[in-house]
Design a protein around this motif. Structure first.
Motif, PDB file in Angstrom:
ATOM      1  N   UNK A   1      41.882  32.040  66.693  1.00 35.11           N
ATOM      2  CA  UNK A   1      42.355  32.511  64.822  1.00 35.11           C
ATOM      3  C   UNK A   1      42.336  31.908  63.466  1.00 35.11           C
ATOM      4  N   UNK A   2      41.977  32.760  63.127  1.00 35.06           N
ATOM      5  CA  UNK A   2      41.919  32.329  61.832  1.00 35.06           C
ATOM      6  C   UNK A   2      42.428  32.397  60.526  1.00 35.06           C
ATOM      7  N   UNK A   3      43.134  31.285  60.336  1.00 34.36           N
ATOM      8  CA  UNK A   3      44.682  31.564  59.439  1.00 34.36           C
ATOM      9  C   UNK A   3      43.762  31.626  57.850  1.00 34.36           C
ATOM     10  N   UNK A   4      44.576  32.575  56.800  1.00 35.55           N
ATOM     11  CA  UNK A   4      43.953  33.075  55.676  1.00 35.55           C
ATOM     12  C   UNK A   4      44.932  32.110  55.257  1.00 35.55           C
ATOM     13  N   UNK A   5      43.542  31.490  54.128  1.00 40.42           N
ATOM     14  CA  UNK A   5      43.720  30.287  52.952  1.00 40.42           C
ATOM     15  C   UNK A   5      42.822  31.419  51.375  1.00 40.42           C
ATOM     16  N   UNK A   6      43.816  31.430  50.577  1.00 44.51           N
ATOM     17  CA  UNK A   6      43.351  31.434  49.333  1.00 44.51           C
ATOM     18  C   UNK A   6      42.033  30.882  48.330  1.00 44.51           C
ATOM     19  N   UNK A   7      41.023  31.245  48.673  1.00 46.01           N
ATOM     20  CA  UNK A   7      40.069  30.561  47.675  1.00 46.01           C
ATOM     21  C   UNK A   7      39.219  31.608  46.456  1.00 46.01           C
ATOM     22  N   UNK A   8      40.118  31.538  46.072  1.00 43.92           N
ATOM     23  CA  UNK A   8      40.095  32.826  44.825  1.00 43.92           C
ATOM     24  C   UNK A   8      39.865  31.869  43.223  1.00 43.92           C
ATOM     25  N   UNK A   9      38.395  32.226  42.736  1.00 48.71           N
ATOM     26  CA  UNK A   9      38.529  31.299  41.499  1.00 48.71           C
ATOM     27  C   UNK A   9      39.085  32.147  41.086  1.00 48.71           C
ATOM     28  N   UNK A  10      39.733  32.453  40.241  1.00 45.65           N
ATOM     29  CA  UNK A  10      40.339  32.817  38.740  1.00 45.65           C
ATOM     30  C   UNK A  10      39.085  32.613  37.239  1.00 45.65           C
ATOM     31  N   UNK A  11      38.762  32.152  37.254  1.00 42.24           N
ATOM     32  CA  UNK A  11      37.313  31.624  36.329  1.00 42.24           C
ATOM     33  C   UNK A  11      36.300  32.414  36.446  1.00 42.24           C
ATOM     34  N   UNK A  12      36.019  33.033  37.927  1.00 39.69           N
ATOM     35  CA  UNK A  12      35.327  33.236  38.242  1.00 39.69           C
ATOM     36  C   UNK A  12      35.144  35.276  38.557  1.00 39.69           C
ATOM     37  N   UNK A  13      36.751  35.891  37.985  1.00 35.40           N
ATOM     38  CA  UNK A  13      36.583  36.949  38.495  1.00 35.40           C
ATOM     39  C   UNK A  13      37.336  38.030  36.982  1.00 35.40           C
ATOM     40  N   UNK A  14      36.852  38.820  36.794  1.00 38.63           N
ATOM     41  CA  UNK A  14      37.524  39.381  35.709  1.00 38.63           C
ATOM     42  C   UNK A  14      39.036  40.118  35.438  1.00 38.63           C
ATOM     43  N   UNK A  15      39.373  40.146  36.664  1.00 39.72           N
ATOM     44  CA  UNK A  15      40.387  40.653  37.280  1.00 39.72           C
ATOM     45  C   UNK A  15      40.852  40.991  38.465  1.00 39.72           C
ATOM     46  N   UNK A  16      42.103  40.859  38.800  1.00 44.10           N
ATOM     47  CA  UNK A  16      42.836  40.975  40.200  1.00 44.10           C
ATOM     48  C   UNK A  16      43.170  41.959  40.207  1.00 44.10           C
ATOM     49  N   UNK A  17      42.970  42.714  41.128  1.00 45.46           N
ATOM     50  CA  UNK A  17      43.395  44.419  41.818  1.00 45.46           C
ATOM     51  C   UNK A  17      45.059  43.757  43.024  1.00 45.46           C
ATOM     52  N   UNK A  18      46.220  44.608  42.357  1.00 47.21           N
ATOM     53  CA  UNK A  18      47.289  44.343  43.982  1.00 47.21           C
ATOM     54  C   UNK A  18      47.478  45.114  43.811  1.00 47.21           C
ATOM     55  N   UNK A  19      46.865  46.124  43.389  1.00 50.36           N
ATOM     56  CA  UNK A  19      47.101  47.438  45.068  1.00 50.36           C
ATOM     57  C   UNK A  19      45.914  48.225  45.214  1.00 50.36           C
ATOM     58  N   UNK A  20      45.627  47.690  46.872  1.00 53.09           N
ATOM     59  CA  UNK A  20      44.429  48.132  47.276  1.00 53.09           C
ATOM     60  C   UNK A  20      44.326  48.403  49.158  1.00 53.09           C
ATOM     61  N   UNK A  21      44.295  50.016  49.271  1.00 51.05           N
ATOM     62  CA  UNK A  21      44.622  49.623  50.960  1.00 51.05           C
ATOM     63  C   UNK A  21      43.502  50.182  51.655  1.00 51.05           C
ATOM     64  N   UNK A  22      43.589  49.412  52.958  1.00 48.62           N
ATOM     65  CA  UNK A  22      43.038  49.140  53.546  1.00 48.62           C
ATOM     66  C   UNK A  22      43.138  50.808  54.624  1.00 48.62           C
ATOM     67  N   UNK A  23      42.528  50.955  54.357  1.00 53.57           N
ATOM     68  CA  UNK A  23      42.831  52.913  55.412  1.00 53.57           C
ATOM     69  C   UNK A  23      41.786  52.805  57.043  1.00 53.57           C
ATOM     70  N   UNK A  24      41.262  51.892  56.662  1.00 51.57           N
ATOM     71  CA  UNK A  24      40.635  52.044  58.621  1.00 51.57           C
ATOM     72  C   UNK A  24      39.976  50.792  59.110  1.00 51.57           C
TER      73      UNK A  24
END
Length: 295
Positions: A1-24
């Motif tokens: 099992x692969x455990x999630x560890x955050x690796x988002x580089x805030x300097x590399x993105x323009x925005x962080x969308x906090x509400x996105x649905x996985x639908x399938x």
């Protein structure tokens, strides 16, 4: 099992969308039954991909130079429709940790089992928060029966994001398919925020017809935030626009509600609201980074 560890580089993105649905998922299973999917698509006038998987979302947000919080809603008891696995979402997100942040979802009606599963999702799978939809899941958040769940999330130190206000799921169907809007009155969460001050409560969406209540809660309680998803900004209630650009500029978070609203469409509308450009980085990613504990 692969455990999630955050690796988002805030300097590399323009925005962080906090509400996105996985639908399938990878097994051909959808988050909602076909009637509810069709009703939601009609209400929101659709998007380019009605049923994105985790892999679809990773590709889309990476190409857009953004990151996203992704989740499903476990409403198994209320709807009879089996949920997409939050465990599988977390594992898939771990493969795209540069752009995706997984939230879990548990069915509150499952009582002690929901508490146990929430702990497991955080401790074993690394989810960074939880999504609830009181109307779809058919529960009242202020009911004392659910306090053990809120206590567990407080102890785990992860935020809880709750749908509030008008509901596109079931919209236009007879009886709204039995989905009751009153469960999504944000004031039902005021007790939760007061009784569990260490729990970060995020009120998802403009809380129409209870917008004033949501603004009051976010003003009064340090642990209450508002995400701006689910409505195109050009339709935001005027009091929300004033609050987002002023008193609550550090308490509001960018969210789209993709795939129902494309993030680019949301951002284009947001540009026209007249909010001071100095406040934009906070609303678009810094406030969310603070809530999510990202550096």
């Amino acid at each position: 099992m692969t455990r999630y560890e955050p690796a988002v580089d805030l300097n590399a993105i323009t925005a962080l969308d906090v509400h996105v649905h996985v639908e399938s998922d990878d097994h051909g299973h959808f988050a909602l039954d076909e009637e509810l999917l069709d009703a939601s698509a009609a209400y929101f006038k659709g998007s380019e991909n009605r049923t994105p998987s985790v892999q679809d979302l990773a590709r889309r947000y990476r190409d857009a130079g953004m990151a996203a919080v992704v989740f499903t809603v476990d409403a198994t008891t209320a709807t009879g429709h089996p949920a997409i696995s939050s465990e599988e979402i977390a594992q898939a997100a771990a493969e795209h940790a540069d752009v995706l942040i997984p939230f879990g979802s548990v069915d509150p009606h499952q009582g002690a089992a929901a508490v146990q599963r929430a702990r497991h999702l955080v401790q074993e799978y690394g989810v960074r928060g939880f999504k609830f939809h009181p109307s779809l899941q058919a529960f009242s958040p202020d009911d004392p029966a659910f306090q053990p769940l809120w206590a567990a999330l407080e102890e785990l130190g992860v935020p809880a994001l709750f749908h509030t206000g008008q509901n596109g799921i079931g919209a236009g169907l007879p009886g709204g398919r039995g989905i009751k809007l009153r469960y999504s009155n944000p004031l039902l969460l005021d007790d939760v925020a007061a009784d569990f001050p260490g729990l970060t409560v995020i009120l998802a969406h403009p809380s129409v017809p209870w917008q004033a209540e949501a603004i009051s809660m976010a003003t009064h309680k340090a642990n209450v935030y508002i995400d701006l998803s689910g409505w195109r900004p050009k339709y935001f209630p005027p009091e929300l626009v004033r609050a987002a650009g002023g008193l609550l500029r550090r308490k509001v978070l960018f969210g789209s509600d993709y795939p129902l609203i494309a993030p680019e469409r949301w951002l284009a509308d947001f540009d026209d609201l007249g909010i001071d450009t100095a406040h934009r980085p906070g609303i678009l990613k810094q406030n969310a980074a603070h809530v999510l504990g990202l550096r």
